[in-house]
Motif scaffolding. Sequence first.
Motif, PDB file in Angstrom:
ATOM      1  N   ALA A   1       0.568  -1.398   0.081  1.00 50.68           N
ATOM      2  CA  ALA A   1      -0.035  -0.381   0.022  1.00 50.68           C
ATOM      3  C   ALA A   1       0.427   1.540   0.129  1.00 50.68           C
ATOM      4  CB  ALA A   1      -1.230   0.164   1.218  1.00 50.68           C
ATOM      5  N   VAL A   2       0.806   2.321  -0.288  1.00 48.74           N
ATOM      6  CA  VAL A   2       0.530   3.773  -0.431  1.00 48.74           C
ATOM      7  C   VAL A   2       0.364   4.552   0.873  1.00 48.74           C
ATOM      8  CG1 VAL A   2       2.169   5.585  -1.664  1.00 48.74           C
ATOM      9  CG2 VAL A   2       2.031   3.545  -2.848  1.00 48.74           C
ATOM     10  N   LEU A   3       0.128   5.265   1.251  1.00 45.07           N
ATOM     11  CA  LEU A   3      -0.689   6.369   1.659  1.00 45.07           C
ATOM     12  C   LEU A   3      -0.221   7.416   1.997  1.00 45.07           C
ATOM     13  CD1 LEU A   3      -0.912   3.232   3.551  1.00 45.07           C
ATOM     14  CD2 LEU A   3      -2.835   3.262   3.687  1.00 45.07           C
ATOM     15  N   ALA A   4      -0.685   8.020   2.067  1.00 47.20           N
ATOM     16  CA  ALA A   4      -0.441   9.176   1.985  1.00 47.20           C
ATOM     17  C   ALA A   4      -0.986  10.027   3.335  1.00 47.20           C
ATOM     18  CB  ALA A   4      -1.100  10.370   0.856  1.00 47.20           C
ATOM     19  N   MET A   5      -0.058  10.532   4.312  1.00 45.93           N
ATOM     20  CA  MET A   5      -0.963  10.961   5.008  1.00 45.93           C
ATOM     21  C   MET A   5      -0.426  12.130   6.042  1.00 45.93           C
ATOM     22  SD  MET A   5      -0.288   7.262   7.301  1.00 45.93           S
ATOM     23  CE  MET A   5      -1.782   7.532   8.707  1.00 45.93           C
ATOM     24  N   HIS A   6      -0.787  12.592   7.197  1.00 48.17           N
ATOM     25  CA  HIS A   6      -0.354  13.833   7.045  1.00 48.17           C
ATOM     26  C   HIS A   6       0.204  13.591   9.315  1.00 48.17           C
ATOM     27  CE1 HIS A   6      -0.659  16.949   5.003  1.00 48.17           C
ATOM     28  NE2 HIS A   6      -1.571  16.670   4.772  1.00 48.17           N
ATOM     29  N   ASP A   7      -0.781  12.589   9.226  1.00 43.69           N
ATOM     30  CA  ASP A   7      -0.528  12.066  11.159  1.00 43.69           C
ATOM     31  C   ASP A   7       0.682  11.142  11.375  1.00 43.69           C
ATOM     32  OD1 ASP A   7      -0.047  10.982  13.129  1.00 43.69           O
ATOM     33  OD2 ASP A   7      -2.766  10.944  13.902  1.00 43.69           O
ATOM     34  N   VAL A   8       2.082  12.217  11.270  1.00 45.37           N
ATOM     35  CA  VAL A   8       2.856  11.437  11.549  1.00 45.37           C
ATOM     36  C   VAL A   8       3.177   9.837  12.557  1.00 45.37           C
ATOM     37  CG1 VAL A   8       5.158  13.482  10.907  1.00 45.37           C
ATOM     38  CG2 VAL A   8       4.176  13.014  13.001  1.00 45.37           C
ATOM     39  N   GLU A   9       2.524   9.838  13.717  1.00 45.33           N
ATOM     40  CA  GLU A   9       2.888   9.452  14.299  1.00 45.33           C
ATOM     41  C   GLU A   9       2.581   8.216  14.169  1.00 45.33           C
ATOM     42  OE1 GLU A   9       2.726  12.026  15.542  1.00 45.33           O
ATOM     43  OE2 GLU A   9       3.811  12.571  17.153  1.00 45.33           O
ATOM     44  N   LEU A  10       1.190   7.843  13.438  1.00 43.81           N
ATOM     45  CA  LEU A  10       0.216   7.265  12.432  1.00 43.81           C
ATOM     46  C   LEU A  10       0.960   6.286  11.769  1.00 43.81           C
ATOM     47  CD1 LEU A  10      -2.176   5.994  13.606  1.00 43.81           C
ATOM     48  CD2 LEU A  10      -3.904   7.976  12.184  1.00 43.81           C
ATOM     49  N   ALA A  11       1.498   7.356  10.693  1.00 43.17           N
ATOM     50  CA  ALA A  11       2.459   5.720   9.604  1.00 43.17           C
ATOM     51  C   ALA A  11       3.223   5.759   9.870  1.00 43.17           C
ATOM     52  CB  ALA A  11       2.854   8.190   9.252  1.00 43.17           C
ATOM     53  N   LEU A  12       4.643   6.550  11.029  1.00 43.12           N
ATOM     54  CA  LEU A  12       5.629   5.780  11.106  1.00 43.12           C
ATOM     55  C   LEU A  12       5.060   4.166  11.904  1.00 43.12           C
ATOM     56  CD1 LEU A  12       7.409   8.234  12.945  1.00 43.12           C
ATOM     57  CD2 LEU A  12       7.559   6.661  11.064  1.00 43.12           C
ATOM     58  N   ARG A  13       3.504   4.318  12.559  1.00 42.92           N
ATOM     59  CA  ARG A  13       3.235   2.731  13.713  1.00 42.92           C
ATOM     60  C   ARG A  13       2.605   1.712  12.305  1.00 42.92           C
ATOM     61  NH1 ARG A  13       0.985   5.568  17.818  1.00 42.92           N
ATOM     62  NH2 ARG A  13      -1.559   4.715  16.790  1.00 42.92           N
ATOM     63  N   TYR A  14       1.828   2.058  11.097  1.00 49.03           N
ATOM     64  CA  TYR A  14       1.628   1.679   9.925  1.00 49.03           C
ATOM     65  C   TYR A  14       1.891   0.923   9.070  1.00 49.03           C
ATOM     66  CZ  TYR A  14      -2.732   0.959  13.147  1.00 49.03           C
ATOM     67  OH  TYR A  14      -3.815   0.419  15.083  1.00 49.03           O
ATOM     68  N   THR A  15       2.939   1.806   9.065  1.00 47.68           N
ATOM     69  CA  THR A  15       3.976   1.725   7.501  1.00 47.68           C
ATOM     70  C   THR A  15       5.365   1.094   7.981  1.00 47.68           C
ATOM     71  OG1 THR A  15       4.769   3.772   7.472  1.00 47.68           O
ATOM     72  CG2 THR A  15       2.153   3.116   6.253  1.00 47.68           C
ATOM     73  N   ASP A  16       6.015   0.821   6.528  1.00 49.48           N
ATOM     74  CA  ASP A  16       7.342   0.283   6.727  1.00 49.48           C
ATOM     75  C   ASP A  16       7.935   0.704   6.424  1.00 49.48           C
ATOM     76  OD1 ASP A  16       6.313  -2.734   7.173  1.00 49.48           O
ATOM     77  OD2 ASP A  16       5.545  -2.694   5.102  1.00 49.48           O
ATOM     78  N   ARG A  17       7.683   1.795   5.119  1.00 48.63           N
ATOM     79  CA  ARG A  17       8.976   2.163   4.962  1.00 48.63           C
ATOM     80  C   ARG A  17       7.847   3.964   5.355  1.00 48.63           C
ATOM     81  NH1 ARG A  17       9.729   1.393  -1.769  1.00 48.63           N
ATOM     82  NH2 ARG A  17      11.283   3.588  -1.795  1.00 48.63           N
ATOM     83  N   VAL A  18       9.491   5.096   4.591  1.00 49.53           N
ATOM     84  CA  VAL A  18       8.413   6.711   4.342  1.00 49.53           C
ATOM     85  C   VAL A  18       9.009   7.433   3.671  1.00 49.53           C
ATOM     86  CG1 VAL A  18       8.461   8.284   6.037  1.00 49.53           C
ATOM     87  CG2 VAL A  18       7.492   6.696   6.833  1.00 49.53           C
ATOM     88  N   ILE A  19       8.243   7.546   3.103  1.00 46.98           N
ATOM     89  CA  ILE A  19       8.890   8.856   1.426  1.00 46.98           C
ATOM     90  C   ILE A  19       8.470  10.312   1.968  1.00 46.98           C
ATOM     91  CG2 ILE A  19       9.053   9.568  -0.535  1.00 46.98           C
ATOM     92  CD1 ILE A  19       8.262   6.034  -1.391  1.00 46.98           C
ATOM     93  N   GLY A  20       9.178  11.532   2.403  1.00 46.93           N
ATOM     94  CA  GLY A  20       9.159  12.294   2.293  1.00 46.93           C
ATOM     95  C   GLY A  20       8.483  13.246   1.337  1.00 46.93           C
ATOM     96  N   ILE A  21       7.828  13.484   0.980  1.00 51.06           N
ATOM     97  CA  ILE A  21       8.141  14.488  -0.325  1.00 51.06           C
ATOM     98  C   ILE A  21       7.905  15.709   0.041  1.00 51.06           C
ATOM     99  CG2 ILE A  21       6.638  15.254  -2.440  1.00 51.06           C
ATOM    100  CD1 ILE A  21       6.493  12.786  -3.067  1.00 51.06           C
ATOM    101  N   ALA A  22       8.638  16.907  -0.545  1.00 54.39           N
ATOM    102  CA  ALA A  22       8.988  18.086  -0.321  1.00 54.39           C
ATOM    103  C   ALA A  22       9.427  18.831  -1.767  1.00 54.39           C
ATOM    104  CB  ALA A  22      10.559  18.426   0.775  1.00 54.39           C
ATOM    105  N   ASP A  23       8.055  19.467  -2.016  1.00 50.55           N
ATOM    106  CA  ASP A  23       8.469  20.868  -3.275  1.00 50.55           C
ATOM    107  C   ASP A  23       8.484  19.463  -4.939  1.00 50.55           C
ATOM    108  OD1 ASP A  23       8.596  22.920  -1.981  1.00 50.55           O
ATOM    109  OD2 ASP A  23      10.850  23.053  -1.523  1.00 50.55           O
ATOM    110  N   GLY A  24       8.323  18.900  -4.149  1.00 50.25           N
ATOM    111  CA  GLY A  24       7.356  18.026  -5.553  1.00 50.25           C
ATOM    112  C   GLY A  24       8.770  16.602  -5.991  1.00 50.25           C
TER     113      GLY A  24
END
Length: 217
Positions: free
Chosen positions: A174-197
């Motif tokens: 799954a790929v989930l766009a999220m604003h809640d960072v704590e939740l994102a860290l708990r439910y995913t294996d990998r984080v991709i941070g997007i800044a300025d595209g």
Amino acid sequence: MDSLALTDIVADYGTQRVLGPLSITLAPGERVALVGKSGAGKSTLLGIMHRHWQRQGVALMPQELGLVPSLSVFHNVFMGRLARRSAWYNLASLVRPFRRDVATILPLLEQLGIADKCWTASGELSGGQRQRVAAARAIHQQGELLLADEPVSALDGPLSETVMAALTEAYPTAVLAMHDVELALRYTDRVIGIADGTIALDAPSHALGPQDLRVLY
Ligand SMILES: Nc1ncnc2c1ncn2[C@@H]1O[C@H](COP(=O)(O)OP(=O)(O)OP(=O)(O)O)[C@@H](O)[C@H]1O
């Protein structure tokens, strides 16, 4: 499912480049959180993933949900499998749902705490209830990959946990766009941070803390 790859993709609105060039490879069984501030390009990237990968069995839960307000919760969830049924079956279900579909969909609504709204028109629900209907529809659809754009933005703490658990259990990839960072860290294996595209961060979730993600905001 083979790994999914996007290479050197870009997105422009008019003359404005809003995304890329960037490349992403997604491995089967990998849950990715897309994080970044509003306008960073998360929805644009999810849209590109959807266009590139839709033939491989992708369920999309868009930010605007895409429910039909005049139809019941049941029928909105039923629509997740519309493409897999005959026109005759879908039409008959509209008039009188089949018992086996009710038996599949009701437990899902119970899991998400909206079983009592099964026969209510989705247009009569609150924002958080509608978000849970859209989550139920995505789960009911089944597939290889879930793309979800802020799937729990309208939900409070315990309910957002319930929905995240249900979505990630149904979709190991799954790929989930999220604003809640704590939740994102708990439910995913990998984080991709997007800044300025562009990709400003790409790391395993277990190696990150909330403070590592806050620099993106
Ligand atoms: N239809 C459009 N026409 C012109 N510009 C657009 C359009 N849709 C998005 N953009 C621009 O593209 C950029 C990325 O938008 P996008 O919706 O992908 O961001 P996002 O990270 O998903 O934001 P949010 O967290 O607020 O949903 C923004 O600068 C936005 O203004």
